[in-house]
Motif scaffolding. Sequence first.
Motif, short mmCIF file in Angstrom:
data_model
loop_
_atom_site.label_atom_id
_atom_site.label_comp_id
_atom_site.label_asym_id
_atom_site.label_seq_id
_atom_site.Cartn_x
_atom_site.Cartn_y
_atom_site.Cartn_z
N ARG A 27 0.78 -10.47 -9.87
CA ARG A 27 1.01 -9.03 -9.68
C ARG A 27 -0.28 -8.24 -9.90
O ARG A 27 -0.62 -7.35 -9.11
N ASP A 31 -2.06 -5.96 -7.04
CA ASP A 31 -2.23 -4.54 -7.34
C ASP A 31 -3.70 -4.13 -7.24
O ASP A 31 -4.03 -3.05 -6.74
N ARG A 35 -5.24 -1.33 -4.62
CA ARG A 35 -6.12 -0.22 -4.98
C ARG A 35 -7.40 -0.25 -4.16
O ARG A 35 -7.89 0.80 -3.70
N GLY A 40 -2.72 1.62 -3.31
CA GLY A 40 -2.05 1.57 -4.61
C GLY A 40 -2.30 2.82 -5.44
O GLY A 40 -3.06 3.71 -5.04
N GLU A 41 -1.65 2.88 -6.58
CA GLU A 41 -1.85 4.01 -7.47
C GLU A 41 -3.17 3.85 -8.22
O GLU A 41 -3.58 2.76 -8.56
N TRP A 60 2.64 4.77 -0.69
CA TRP A 60 1.87 3.98 -1.66
C TRP A 60 2.63 2.71 -2.03
O TRP A 60 3.83 2.59 -1.78
N CYS A 61 1.92 1.76 -2.62
CA CYS A 61 2.48 0.43 -2.90
C CYS A 61 2.25 0.02 -4.34
O CYS A 61 1.30 0.46 -4.99
N ARG A 62 3.12 -0.85 -4.80
CA ARG A 62 2.90 -1.54 -6.08
C ARG A 62 3.51 -2.92 -5.98
O ARG A 62 4.52 -3.13 -5.29
N GLN A 64 5.23 -6.45 -7.67
CA GLN A 64 6.08 -6.88 -8.78
C GLN A 64 6.20 -8.41 -8.75
O GLN A 64 6.09 -9.03 -7.69
#
Length: 297
Positions: A27, A31, A35, A40-41, A60-62, A64
């Motif tokens: 993950r 992530d 970015r 991403g955040e 936006w994406c993340r 898991q």
Amino acid sequence: MTNLPTSSLLDAEAEPGYDPAVPQSARNLVDFHLRQLGLGEQYVRTPSGLARVLPDGIGWCRAQTLTEAAWPLGADLCVLVDWFPDAALRRDPRTGHVPPGAEEHWRERLAMTADALESLGYVVERNGPQRSPRTHWAAELLVYRMSPGLAPVRLPPEAWEGVEPIPPHYGRPSWHPDPDPCSVVERALQKAGVRAWSSSAGVCVVRSITQTVWPPDADICAWVCWSPAKEFRRENGTVPPGAQEHWAHQIERVKTALEQAGYEVRSRLRPWNPRAEDYADFVVYRSRRSVLAGMLT
């Protein structure tokens, strides 16, 4: 906050390492790449501290974590990536109104997100019934990396033709009045004498799992986690005598109970290690074909 200059972003971070035995590392790596791609955040320094910044206008994406039992065959890294639409193009939860352009936003941005991740060597799949702003609040991608020398086996989009999305979604927020998949699998285990609470055989817990990893012909699918009995759990790095045998015997017992109840059982290829792990897990499913066969006999 989205208009803060890039010079205010936190100092450039190094690419995190990856270890298949540490689920969070997959993950963290994805992530990091999200970015780097601007998907991403991010966090910026402000006079009052750190502030969260999301991409502007593109969603936006993340990432898991995903149990290794659900990874595609041959993958050496796998995560789920949630994609959230831009705030201006989200469905209004009070009225159900979908803004003009939302459908195109989902279609175009998801395709661009997949292309961006695949440019870094990942394989990206949108499995299951296709989500849209009219049915779901977010989309989900299966993102993985194959072991060297292996090629992914992708299912065609028509594999899910006629498959309905499972709850929760806007059209059906819960399984009620039908039993949810976890309850169905739990009953099968209880009938076979496998308990969901602590016993000398260990503890078996059933959890839900995203439809993104359900086989296309699955009628029921769930995530089963077994942990050893208290007397065989490791403490401070020490494993009690007999733990290896306990793990092997009880894992086989759970798998046999599920198979005899008509379920297919998927597990990871790596062997379980009582010295380093706290539980074993499986993805179990029952196909529509087996249900139909049972009705005809």
